[in-house]
Design a protein around this motif. Structure first.
Motif, PDB file in Angstrom:
ATOM      1  N   LEU A  18     -26.068  21.755  21.671  1.00 46.84           N
ATOM      2  CA  LEU A  18     -24.965  22.019  20.759  1.00 46.84           C
ATOM      3  C   LEU A  18     -24.366  23.402  20.995  1.00 46.84           C
ATOM      4  N   GLY A  22     -20.678  23.853  21.999  1.00 49.28           N
ATOM      5  CA  GLY A  22     -19.920  24.593  20.990  1.00 49.28           C
ATOM      6  C   GLY A  22     -19.004  25.652  21.644  1.00 49.28           C
ATOM      7  N   SER A  67     -24.962  11.048  10.822  1.00 49.77           N
ATOM      8  CA  SER A  67     -23.766  10.736  11.625  1.00 49.77           C
ATOM      9  C   SER A  67     -22.576  10.461  10.733  1.00 49.77           C
ATOM     10  N   LEU A  70     -21.424  13.718   9.272  1.00 52.56           N
ATOM     11  CA  LEU A  70     -20.812  14.537  10.337  1.00 52.56           C
ATOM     12  C   LEU A  70     -19.410  14.019  10.672  1.00 52.56           C
ATOM     13  N   TYR A 123     -22.945  14.576  20.267  1.00 53.07           N
ATOM     14  CA  TYR A 123     -23.438  15.568  19.290  1.00 53.07           C
ATOM     15  C   TYR A 123     -24.965  15.419  19.050  1.00 53.07           C
ATOM     16  N   CYS A 226     -22.381   9.713  20.356  1.00 54.40           N
ATOM     17  CA  CYS A 226     -21.027  10.244  20.205  1.00 54.40           C
ATOM     18  C   CYS A 226     -20.309   9.453  19.128  1.00 54.40           C
ATOM     19  N   ASN A 241     -12.617  14.694  18.655  1.00 56.52           N
ATOM     20  CA  ASN A 241     -13.223  15.763  19.463  1.00 56.52           C
ATOM     21  C   ASN A 241     -12.903  17.113  18.858  1.00 56.52           C
ATOM     22  N   LEU A 244     -14.814  17.614  15.625  1.00 56.68           N
ATOM     23  CA  LEU A 244     -16.229  17.868  15.956  1.00 56.68           C
ATOM     24  C   LEU A 244     -16.418  19.325  16.377  1.00 56.68           C
ATOM     25  N   SER A 245     -15.486  19.782  17.176  1.00 56.78           N
ATOM     26  CA  SER A 245     -15.559  21.159  17.666  1.00 56.78           C
ATOM     27  C   SER A 245     -15.476  22.124  16.486  1.00 56.78           C
ATOM     28  N   ILE A 248     -18.639  22.210  14.404  1.00 54.64           N
ATOM     29  CA  ILE A 248     -19.723  22.915  15.114  1.00 54.64           C
ATOM     30  C   ILE A 248     -19.466  24.409  15.055  1.00 54.64           C
ATOM     31  N   PHE A 253     -21.681  21.898  10.994  1.00 54.34           N
ATOM     32  CA  PHE A 253     -22.661  21.059  11.724  1.00 54.34           C
ATOM     33  C   PHE A 253     -24.091  21.499  11.405  1.00 54.34           C
ATOM     34  N   HIS A 257     -26.875  19.411   9.615  1.00 53.44           N
ATOM     35  CA  HIS A 257     -28.126  19.191  10.355  1.00 53.44           C
ATOM     36  C   HIS A 257     -29.342  19.658   9.569  1.00 53.44           C
TER      37      HIS A 257
END
Lengths: 736, 147
Positions: A18, A22, A67, A70, A123, A226, A241, A244-245, A248, A253, A257
């Motif tokens: 990650l 990241g 998931s 997220l 991820y 993913c 994407n 997600l970026s 993170i 994230f 987590h």
């Protein structure tokens, strides 16, 4: 511990991945953001129900998991709302390829799937594991899966992996992994191939204790997870994407987590942490150890306390027993009037039991046996000397004693006592005297009483013997008197016997007489009759009518005399006849007599009615004679009537059966009734009714011999009734 | 009839009336056999054993039947019967006991001694004749003495 290590390892790898992604994505994400408009505000995704902790359904029925959360966070970061549908994996995979939904939050990237979907950056990266039932021994490496029955979720990476490596053809497809685990637990298939973390989670949540993961890694079955979109949906792919970026980069994230997988361990532990861990372990350990130690200590103390208490109880019991025995001894001494004493030669100390005090009539308080208080005098002077001497001898020479003495207790009672003692030696030296004292007053009294009783008894016995002797004498006299009486009696009996013999003899004489009379009377009669007959037959021509008439008169008289002789003979015979009793059917007897004694011609003018006739008990021959006589009388004396009416009946009276023969004949005057049954008594003249006058005498004699009575009732011209009775049970029959 | 034995019937009867009536009734029946009448027991025994008055008598001539009254002077009928029935040769002579009464206890004794039959002397002469004739006929005509 194994599970923990695995999880830590996985998380470490994930963390490193990650971090590297990241950094890279931060630059790229910004670029995307510039040329992207906010066209899509709401997208539809679908989640599996049972892929914890990544995708599952919470207890409210909503999709949840690492998931899912997220994906929502990533979508939110790029201003998208997410609607989540729930569906089994194979279905939602299909939905995505058909475009019914827009994206999936958790898809492992494989070459097979790349034909249908486009994938965001991975991820999460997870390794597979093999799960088997506990106790399975034949699967030790991936190669051992060859030709085994392996459970997988339909369309899952695992199934694809198996097809790829072609290790087995026996693939059992399930709709969910939950189903796969349950089926494996119930004995279906040999193993499950799936994600290790997810598998362990499922085992926990389903509480399938019999299913275990195998420790060997399935290296080829690594999955990079993913978000996935439909193949060619590059717009959504790039926004996801980007999102997600962002999550993170802004630590969302990490927060998510952290929430799902707990804090991530750092690579190196500081000294302080080491101490902290040590303390973490040490304190509970010390604590536990202390608890255990305290527990054992307390246990030991408790056991010891128990045993001490037991000892105390035992001791108390012993004391109680001793006390009760002491009490028992004292009571016993009181009852039996016995006491024990002990004299210590060295200390000159005398010890008494309660019984001794009792006998002496002193209390422990008033009298000390060791001091021999001189104001107490228990024995006569003579006896005192005897006791003193015996005591002295016992101490000096060791001789024991046993004495019966007169005694006077302190309370003034005169008694007899028996005292005895035995010396006890130690190394040839007399150290103690042990003795007892026994109140034998009652025994002495009993002895005296017994002696007196014995003397009294002797006197009584003497007196009784004398009385008895007199009685015997008297009895002897009585016996003699009795003997005389017996003698007299014998004499009388003999006389009676003689009389009887005489009587019997005269009876026999009489019998012989009557027999010879009838016998000898017959002979001349026979001559008279026989020669008259010859006269009438052979000299009929020489006789005129008068001569013939006279011959007839001679003949008739001779016949009648013959009849008289026969009847007399029959009557005298009755006495000699010995009877044999049996039951007699009187009815049959009467009927047969009637037919024997009458002719057909006679019966036409006779009306015989027979009532119910009871059976009698008697001699058949004699009773038959009775009926012959009475029936023929009834017919004879009613023969002058046009119709002879004869009625025969019987009835019961008391213990007798009464029979009655009634006729409508000439009857008789009752004033002659007492003469009716006399021998040769006739109440009618010969011309009217023939007969010898013996028939009723015979009837009476027979009935008397049967213990019955005979009587008659009549009135002149109005017929007669003859009665006779017989005892019902045949008693009272004279057998001589 | 060459070997015809003239003495065929012996009547032992002390009562002359009875004996006459008996002989009359037998003759009336046509049984014209030779009859011998003795009037006491001794005479009966003398006749049968050929002694005394009958010592000269042919010993081989024995009567075909004896009518024996039981009440006899000197020796009773039963004694005569016993003497006949205990003798080896004479015991086969048929003896008909004649008695005054069927109640006579001597009838039983007579049978025990070996009497062959008995006849009662009834008061009624007709009956007497009938029974004498019957008995006589049987023993004289029908019954063959054992050889």
């Amino acid at each position: 511990m194994l599970m923990k290590t695995l999880r830590l390892n996985n998380l470490n790898i994930l963390l490193l991945l990650l971090l590297s992604f990241g950094c890279f994505m931060e630059v790229k994400g910004i670029q995307i953001k510039e040329d992207t408009t906010l066209k899509i505000d709401k997208i539809i995704i679908a989640s599996e129900p049972d892929y914890p902790p990544y995708c599952f359904v919470d207890k409210n029925g909503n999709a949840d998991g690492f998931s899912v959360e997220l994906f929502i966070a990533a979508a939110k970061a790029v201003h998208m709302d997410v609607e989540i549908k729930i569906g089994i994996w194979n279905k939602i995979k299909q939905d995505l390829s058909e475009g019914t939904i827009d994206a999936l939050p958790l898809v492992g990237r494989t070459s097979e799937r790349e034909k249908f979907y486009d994938f965001t950056l991975p991820y999460l990266s997870l390794h597979g594991a093999v799960f088997v039932r506990e106790g399975t021994t034949d699967i030790l490496s991936i190669q051992d899966l060859e030709n085994k029955n392996i459970l997988v979720m339909k369309g899952d990476n695992a199934e694809e992996f198996l097809h790829r490596v072609k290790i087995t053809k026996n693939i059992i497809q399930t709709y969910t992994y939950e189903e796969a685990f349950r089926r494996l637990a119930s004995g279906e298939g040999d193993a499950i191939l799936t994600q290790r973390v997810m598998g362990i989670k499922l085992i926990e949540s389903l509480q399938l204790k019999t299913i275990v993961p195998l420790s060997f890694p399935v290296n080829e079955f690594r999955q990079d997870f993913c978000f996935a979109v439909k193949k060619g949906d590059t717009e959504l792919l790039s926004r996801l994407n980007e999102g997600l970026s962002i999550v993170i980069a802004n630590k969302t994230f990490d927060a998510i987590h952290l929430r799902w997988f707990g804090p991530v361990n750092q690579q190196r532990l500081t000294y302080f942490e080491v101490i902290k861990y040590v303390l973490y372990f040490l304190i509970p350990f010390v604590f536990l150890f202390s608890i255990v130690a305290i527990f054992f200590l307390r246990r030991t103390v408790r056991l010891r306390t128990n045993s001490l208490q037991q000892e105390i109880i035992e001791h108390q019991k012993t004391v109680n027993t001793l006390n009760s025995q002491q009490l028992l001894l004292s009571e016993m001494e009181k009852v039996t009037k016995v006491g024990g004493w002990e004299y210590d030669v060295a200390t000159k100390k005398m010890v008494w039991t309660d019984g001794v005090y009792q006998i002496y009539g002193v209390s422990k308080k008033d009298y000390n046996p060791s001091e021999m208080n001189p104001e107490f005098k228990f024995y006569d002077k003579e006896d005192q000397e005897v006791v003193d001497f015996a005591f002295k001898q016992a101490i000096e020479n060791g001789s024991s004693f046993d004495l019966n003495l007169r005694f006077k207790s302190a309370d003034g009672k005169a008694k007899w006592i028996r005292t005895s003692a035995k010396p006890e030696r130690k190394e040839e030296k007399i150290i103690r005297l042990i003795g007892n004292i026994l109140d034998i007053t009652e025994q002495k009294q009993s002895e005296e009483e017994l002696l007196k009783l014995k003397n009294d008894l002797e006197i009584i016995v003497l007196e009784r013997t004398k009385e008895l002797h007199e009685k015997v004498l008297r009895l002897n006299k009585s016996q003699k008197a009795m003997l005389y009486m017996v003698e007299d009696l014998n004499t009388v009996t003999n006389e009676l016997k003689l009389e009887r013999e005489k009587l019997e003899a005269s009876n026999k004489e009489l019998e012989a007489f009557s027999y010879s009379v009838s016998h000898d009377l017959r002979a001349p009669l026979r001559g008279v009759l026989g020669f008259t007959q010859i006269l009438m037959e052979e000299y009929a021509v020489k006789l005129d009518d008068e001569g013939k008439r006279i011959c007839n008169i001679i003949k008739d008289n001779s016949v009648k005399m013959g009849q008289l002789i026969d009847d007399l003979l029959a009557f005298s015979r009755l006495n000699r006849y010995s009877m044999h009793s049996s039951e007699i059917n009187i009815e049959n007897m009467v009927i047969s007599i009637y037919h024997e004694t009458t002719e057909e011609e006679d019966r036409k003018r006779i009306e015989l009615s027979i009532g119910q006739l009871k059976n009698a008990f008697g001699d058949t021959n004699l009773i038959k004679q009775v009926w012959i006589n009475l029936l023929s009388n009834a017919i004879k004396f009613s023969s002058k009537k046009d119709v002879s009416k004869v009625v025969v009946s019987s009835y019961k009276e008391n213990e007798n059966l009464i029979y009655c023969i009634q006729d409508n004949g000439t009857g008789f005057d009752m004033k002659y009734a007492d003469k009716l049954f006399g021998v040769f008594q006739r109440l009618h003249n010969e011309r009217d009714f023939k007969g010898t006058g013996v028939g009723l005498a015979i009837v009476q004699r027979i009935i008397h011999r049967h213990g019955g009575k005979v009587w008659a009732e009549s009135e002149v011209g109005k017929g007669a009734s003859f009665y006779f009775s017989l005892p019902i049970n045949g008693n009272n029959i004279s057998l001589d | 009839m060459k070997n015809y034995d003239p003495i065929e019937i012996l009547i032992v009867e002390d009562n002359p009336a009875d004996s006459e009536l008996m002989i009359r009734s037998l003759k009336k029946q046509g049984l014209l056999n030779e009859l011998c009448l003795v009037e006491d027991g001794q005479a009966a025994l003398d006749f049968i054993f050929c002694e005394g008055e009958y010592a000269h008598k042919n010993k081989n001539k024995i009567p075909k039947v004896v009518f024996l009254d039981l009440k006899l002077p000197k020796i009773s009928g039963l004694e005569v019967l016993a003497a006949i029935k205990s003798h080896p040769d004479k015991k086969k002579i048929p003896v008909v006991v004649v008695t005054s009464s069927k109640e006579d206890p001597d009838i039983k004794a007579a049978y025990e001694l070996g009497a062959n039959s008995y006849v009662v002397k009834p008061v009624n002469f007709d009956d007497f004749v009938a029974s004498i004739q019957e008995i006589g006929l049987f023993w004289l005509v029908l019954n063959q003495p054992p050889v």
